[in-house]
Design a protein around this motif. Sequence first.
Motif, PDB file in Angstrom:
ATOM      1  N   VAL A  31       0.779  -1.133   0.031  1.00 56.75           N
ATOM      2  CA  VAL A  31       0.068  -0.050   0.072  1.00 56.75           C
ATOM      3  C   VAL A  31       0.769   1.115   0.126  1.00 56.75           C
ATOM      4  O   VAL A  31       0.691   2.175  -0.704  1.00 56.75           O
ATOM      5  CB  VAL A  31      -1.009  -0.054   1.081  1.00 56.75           C
ATOM      6  N   GLU A  32       1.847   1.392   1.026  1.00 56.24           N
ATOM      7  CA  GLU A  32       2.564   2.724   1.094  1.00 56.24           C
ATOM      8  C   GLU A  32       3.286   3.066  -0.148  1.00 56.24           C
ATOM      9  O   GLU A  32       3.212   4.048  -0.780  1.00 56.24           O
ATOM     10  CB  GLU A  32       3.619   2.744   2.002  1.00 56.24           C
ATOM     11  N   ALA A  35       0.730   4.031  -2.972  1.00 57.58           N
ATOM     12  CA  ALA A  35       0.257   5.234  -2.481  1.00 57.58           C
ATOM     13  C   ALA A  35       1.389   6.448  -3.099  1.00 57.58           C
ATOM     14  O   ALA A  35       0.956   7.614  -3.614  1.00 57.58           O
ATOM     15  CB  ALA A  35      -0.002   5.736  -1.090  1.00 57.58           C
ATOM     16  N   THR A  41      -2.259   9.779  -0.386  1.00 54.17           N
ATOM     17  CA  THR A  41      -1.827   9.211   0.983  1.00 54.17           C
ATOM     18  C   THR A  41      -2.585   7.765   1.010  1.00 54.17           C
ATOM     19  O   THR A  41      -3.314   7.407   0.213  1.00 54.17           O
ATOM     20  CB  THR A  41      -2.609  10.017   2.024  1.00 54.17           C
ATOM     21  N   LYS A  42      -1.917   6.984   2.199  1.00 53.70           N
ATOM     22  CA  LYS A  42      -2.700   5.739   2.059  1.00 53.70           C
ATOM     23  C   LYS A  42      -4.227   5.837   2.407  1.00 53.70           C
ATOM     24  O   LYS A  42      -4.982   4.585   2.188  1.00 53.70           O
ATOM     25  CB  LYS A  42      -2.100   5.083   3.358  1.00 53.70           C
TER      26      LYS A  42
END
Length: 185
Positions: A31-32, A35, A41-42
């Motif tokens: 995810v990070e 992103a 952002t997450k």
Amino acid sequence: MATESIRLSARDWALAALRAIADGGLAAVAVEPLARTLGVTKGSFYAHYRTRDELIDAALAEWVRTHGDGGLAEFAAIADPERRLRELLTTVVESVRPLAPSVHLSLLGDRNDARVADAVREVNRARLEFLTRTYRDLGLPPDRAEQRAHIAYAAILGLLHLAQTDDESRRPATLSDEAIAVFLP
């Protein structure tokens, strides 16, 4: 730097996950980093998915949709089987890019994951059925049509594999013409 003015859809995230899969398999879906790549952002992720696994499921479903039956629809609409096969082969051969990552080949590294196995099986089924039907429409008997479809599909996957390790300079300019000559009965 993330900006909150970007509005991403769940599909945007799934497509980004597919690019990550092409580059590094399922392990590359995080995810990070996604992103950061998308410039958000997450929180954007969590607006669409609860977990990384949901994102992977969505990415695999998108790949099946665009590379299985849905991806073949424009070719299936071509009534003349010779033209259908010619256009498919030309499109496939010309779309293979040297050193470009392939979702399909990257997924093979994760083939023990049941979700991946199901997705690859579904895409393979759609492609083989399409090719078999096209060869039958060209007049081949059912077993020969199925055999020819398997050989043609194996050659297509082989081209993808070679493209991941070979540069443009070693690729013959007339490759699509040669593929048509070989695979059009």
